[in-house]
Design an enzyme around this catalytic site. Structure first.
Site, short mmCIF file in Angstrom:
data_model
loop_
_atom_site.label_atom_id
_atom_site.label_comp_id
_atom_site.label_asym_id
_atom_site.label_seq_id
_atom_site.Cartn_x
_atom_site.Cartn_y
_atom_site.Cartn_z
N ASP A 1 9.88 -76.11 48.08
CA ASP A 1 10.77 -77.22 47.75
C ASP A 1 12.16 -76.80 47.33
OD1 ASP A 1 12.08 -79.51 47.38
OD2 ASP A 1 10.29 -80.50 46.51
N ASP B 1 18.01 -81.79 49.50
CA ASP B 1 16.56 -81.79 49.03
C ASP B 1 15.57 -81.77 49.97
OD1 ASP B 1 14.16 -81.92 47.74
OD2 ASP B 1 14.95 -83.69 46.33
N HIS C 1 13.20 -90.61 46.84
CA HIS C 1 14.07 -91.24 46.00
C HIS C 1 15.51 -91.01 46.51
CE1 HIS C 1 14.99 -86.63 45.20
NE2 HIS C 1 13.81 -86.62 45.49
N HIS D 1 17.85 -87.42 41.09
CA HIS D 1 17.36 -88.84 40.98
C HIS D 1 18.22 -90.01 40.97
CE1 HIS D 1 14.41 -92.32 39.54
NE2 HIS D 1 14.37 -92.34 40.78
N GLU E 1 10.16 -88.03 51.11
CA GLU E 1 9.33 -86.85 51.07
C GLU E 1 8.25 -87.77 50.85
OE1 GLU E 1 9.54 -84.85 47.06
OE2 GLU E 1 11.26 -86.16 46.62
N GLU F 1 9.53 -82.94 53.24
CA GLU F 1 10.78 -83.57 52.84
C GLU F 1 12.03 -83.34 53.55
OE1 GLU F 1 11.68 -82.50 48.84
OE2 GLU F 1 12.60 -84.53 48.50
C1 HZT Z 1 13.10 -83.65 39.51
C2 HZT Z 1 13.37 -82.59 38.84
C3 HZT Z 1 14.05 -81.40 39.88
C4 HZT Z 1 13.06 -85.33 41.36
C5 HZT Z 1 11.30 -85.37 43.23
C6 HZT Z 1 11.47 -84.05 43.78
C7 HZT Z 1 11.31 -81.86 44.00
O1 HZT Z 1 9.32 -86.43 41.13
C8 HZT Z 1 12.12 -90.04 41.27
C9 HZT Z 1 11.43 -89.89 42.58
C10 HZT Z 1 13.98 -81.50 41.24
C11 HZT Z 1 13.65 -82.93 41.73
C12 HZT Z 1 13.37 -83.89 40.77
F1 HZT Z 1 14.22 -80.19 39.20
N1 HZT Z 1 11.53 -85.24 41.97
N2 HZT Z 1 11.84 -83.63 44.76
N3 HZT Z 1 11.89 -82.49 45.11
N4 HZT Z 1 10.96 -82.83 43.13
S1 HZT Z 1 10.67 -86.47 40.75
C13 HZT Z 1 11.18 -87.96 41.38
O2 HZT Z 1 10.91 -86.31 39.44
S2 HZT Z 1 12.16 -88.74 40.46
C14 HZT Z 1 10.78 -88.72 42.40
MN MN Z 2 12.26 -81.61 46.90
MN MN Z 3 12.74 -84.73 46.20
#
Ligand code: HZT
Ligand code: MN
Ligand code: MN
Length: 422
Positions: A195, A206, A275, A283, A308, A403
């Protein structure tokens, strides 16, 4: 300390991506040049005119996209028509669209997003080919990140890595990235979620995929890929987030996987979600869960979403567990006066190097920081940084993720990160 833009010279041998040279590479004398971008040929022939080498990506990827797209126009993603009765659009909605785009030309915005998406496609094409059991996780992460930095032509906060490279294994669904000193090696039976993110002027692409080297888990991967496709297909202007989650759930739950003679249902992970994304903000405030719920919030014209989904052979629920690698500034954090000198200094470095984009401990070291852990934990405790620890299902279970990032254009939906692979 070193700025993130002070990248060290990544010495990579100039190898052509394609072993066969193109026809238009042939010189007057009929001899091919026998080399790719930017290198010295082995068999040198005397030439009067400057060589016109066919510009193409190298392996590993090193050629900046401005060289491959000299007109600066980047390809559109996959276009999908909106469904059902979404033809009628009121004037007020058009006005909200104009407001959302606030002073910026949509074509400029789309082109920035498409450039980030093209970087993602080219980097992941190489990653898919190159990642193999026996490799160190840290080397996999750095290969993806070096490729991203080179192709996007990283430049301070203007363009670069969108967030830390996630390389979560097995029951770990998300947010594991190797920390400095990590010696973990990818195993033959591991299920790996790759990812990673690319941004151009804060527009983050993303996108993620799952790799498995043991065919046992192919049905798990298929289930999650299909669920993400359902999410993309059913997404649209005025679609309710709770209903969209129901369609994703339905697809995911129509699959099962046989592991050691035992048939297991594929469960959508109930506390993970897609998101919305805002400029420099991973986010954006809206979440797309993976299980039907009564969230009446609607998707809106002009919005930008990471769709995703995650499937699991375990509980279908994750908890935060293990050493944290991912962090980001909380965008709307109130001003907190800091008394700890080391925390003030670290925050200055974070502001300069990452702004509100997520980062990981390796990126802090690359930016010249050392012995930053106390300060980092202090910034989390003070509500200035959000920590994003690894998200884990039960030990022994397997999780998968796919995703894509989509753009809800006024006329059609654009799956910006779509590629030949998925
Ligand atoms: C947070 C920190 C990162 C966002 C989803 C995600 C990887 O789980 C609301 C819905 C990168 C992304 C994120 F460094 N997150 N997408 N890809 N992770 S999450 C989230 O925190 S917040 C999903
Ligand atoms: Mn991601
Ligand atoms: Mn994401």
């Amino acid at each position: 300390m070193t700025a993130a833009t002070d990248k060290k010279a990544d010495e990579v041998p100039p190898v052509s991506a394609d072993p066969e040279e193109e026809v238009d590479d042939v010189e007057e004398d009929g001899a091919p040049e026998g080399q790719g971008a930017g290198g010295e040929g082995k068999k040198k022939k005397k030439k009067k005119k400057p060589k016109k080498k066919k510009l193409e990506q190298t392996e590993p990827p090193t050629v900046g996209l401005s060289k491959l797209f000299p007109d600066g126009k980047y390809p559109e993603g996959e276009l999908q028509d909106y469904k059902d009765d979404n033809a009628y659009r009121t004037t007020s909605e058009e006005k909200r669209y104009n407001e959302r785009m606030a002073m910026e030309d949509p074509e400029v915005t789309y082109n920035n997003i498409r450039r980030a998406a093209e970087v993602h496609r080219q980097v992941r094409r190489y990653a898919r080919k190159y990642i193999k059991p026996g490799m160190r996780m840290i080397d996999i992460a750095e290969t993806i990140e070096n490729g991203t930095r080179a192709l996007v032509e990283e430049n301070g906060l203007e363009c670069g890595i969108g967030f830390p490279t996630g390389l979560s294994l097995n029951h770990v669904a998300a947010h594991y990235s190797p920390n400095p000193g990590d010696t973990l090696v990818l195993g033959e039976k591991d299920v790996l979620k790759v990812d990673f993110g690319v941004h151009v002027k804060g527009r983050i692409v993303d996108s993620a995929f799952t790799l498995s080297f043991d065919p046992t888990y192919d049905p798990l991967l298929e289930a999650v890929k299909a669920a993400t496709e359902t999410g993309i297909r059913e997404a649209g202007i005025d679609v309710r987030l709770g209903e969209l989650a129901g369609y994703i759930q339905e697809t995911m739950e129509s699959y099962e996987v046989e592991v050691n003679g035992k048939v297991l249902p594929v469960k959508p992970i109930e506390n993970l979600s897609g998101h919305s994304i805002n400029p420099y903000q991973i986010h954006g405030g809206k979440s797309v869960l993976l299980v039907k719920n009564d969230d009446q919030t609607k998707m809106e014209e002009g919005e930008y979403f990471a769709i995703e989904t995650f499937g699991s052979t375990g509980r279908g629920k994750v908890i935060e567990q293990g050493e944290c690698s991912h962090y980001a500034r909380i965008v709307d954090a109130p001003h907190v006066p800091l008394r700890l000198t080391s925390a003030k200094s670290l925050l200055n470095s974070i502001n300069k190097n990452f702004g509100t984009l997520p980062f990981c401990r390796r990126y802090l070291e690359r930016a010249g920081e050392s012995k930053y852990l106390l300060a980092l934990n202090h910034l989390v405790a003070q509500g200035i940084l959000q920590d994003y620890p690894p998200l884990c299902d039960v030990r022994g279970s397997m999780t998968a993720q796919f995703e894509h990032t989509i753009l809800l254009r006024p006329t059609r939906k654009e799956v910006v990160s779509r590629g030949e692979d998925y």
